[in-house]
Enzyme design. Sequence first.
Site, PDB file in Angstrom:
ATOM      1  N   CYS A   1     -20.068  16.431  -4.975  1.00 17.91           N
ATOM      2  CA  CYS A   1     -20.112  17.198  -6.239  1.00 17.91           C
ATOM      3  C   CYS A   1     -21.145  18.322  -6.161  1.00 17.91           C
ATOM      4  O   CYS A   1     -20.973  19.365  -6.780  1.00 17.91           O
ATOM      5  CB  CYS A   1     -20.408  16.277  -7.420  1.00 17.91           C
ATOM      6  SG  CYS A   1     -21.940  15.322  -7.233  1.00 17.91           S
TER       7      CYS A   1
ATOM      8  N   HIS B   1     -25.094  13.284 -10.604  1.00 23.65           N
ATOM      9  CA  HIS B   1     -23.826  13.991 -10.442  1.00 23.65           C
ATOM     10  C   HIS B   1     -24.061  15.466 -10.758  1.00 23.65           C
ATOM     11  O   HIS B   1     -25.004  15.805 -11.460  1.00 23.65           O
ATOM     12  CB  HIS B   1     -22.812  13.370 -11.423  1.00 23.65           C
ATOM     13  CG  HIS B   1     -21.427  13.916 -11.314  1.00 23.65           C
ATOM     14  ND1 HIS B   1     -20.740  13.995 -10.120  1.00 23.65           N
ATOM     15  CD2 HIS B   1     -20.590  14.419 -12.272  1.00 23.65           C
ATOM     16  CE1 HIS B   1     -19.542  14.511 -10.342  1.00 23.65           C
ATOM     17  NE2 HIS B   1     -19.436  14.788 -11.635  1.00 23.65           N
TER      18      HIS B   1
END
Length: 367
Positions: free
Chosen positions: A32, A311
């Site tokens: 990510c 994330h």
Amino acid sequence: MGAAGSKLEKALGDQFPEGERYFGFENFGNTCYCNSVLQALYFCVPFREQLLEYYGNNKNIADTEENLLTCLADLFSQISSQKKKTGVIAPKRFVQRLRKQNELFRSYMHQDAHEFLNFLLNEIVDILEKEDQAAKNDEGTSPPSEKVANGPKSGLANGAKKEPLVTWVHKNFQGILTNETRCLQCETVTARDETFFDLSLDIEQNSSITSCLKNFSSTETLNAEDKFFCDKCCSLQEAQKRMKIKKPPRILVIHLKRFKYIEQLGRYKKLSYRVVFPLELKLSDTVEEADIEYSLFAVVVHVGSGPNHGHYVSLVKSHNHWLFFDDENVEMIDESAVQTFFGSSQEYSSNTDHGYILFYESISNKN
């Protein structure tokens, strides 16, 4: 995936920009950090256009060796040439090349998006410089100029007779800082220039980008053990030091230093401070020239309470619409939602989505 794509198309309807493509990226195990930065770069229109131009000029060269630049150009070309307007693309070749090239990104651990961005831009510059040199050698011209390093820590080559190659990465992202030191004994000012691709700013609770920039360029007194050696006085003297932006870049990338090493804990801690980043930013106090105006077009957001897990997602402005990219998923968001990523005004908050890397494009200085 298809439903999400059609939902986005439905949301935009007739307003779907002509020729634009909104594609999510598949995640290959904690990639990510890579996906969010690539989306921000894709929607950095001058960068995208020059990369696609590079692809167009090089795609027919059979002996072009695969590298990070060719893989990125190929990926951007894949997106821009899709028949569908929305969907998901797997940046597999790019990620494989990245892991092959740099062991830092080989593990499936949580990586730093800012480190990746720095590595990628510098790697592209290196490749372009090598290609330029190879072309000159083929033409039988003289050896290359002395290379000027591209990171914020390096100085411009003083008195270098040969001009360094200015690539399209430099034209978009490179600015120049001036480090000024004034001797308080003889008033002599010593100035040293440094190039930068992004500015890393210290942050404070309930602050703004403007105040962070003011702190960045505030005057610091060098005294006691930190005295400055003045060449004119030929001795250590008290001095005042400040950093100014001498030449602002076309694309201003601001990295908020959200990860701080805490001595007592012996580890890094995430600072979830609320730092307001405006949609329109004026540079005045930090710049030598007149006011420079910038417009925000992308934000890489770190989601999570700590530096070693979490994330990354990105917010992108495209044709006056704001979009939210979370790996494979792409959604339209309201402009007012951008402020939910400023950070937390209290130390303990359930909100862990904080702006980390900001991308601004110059309005008043487009060239």
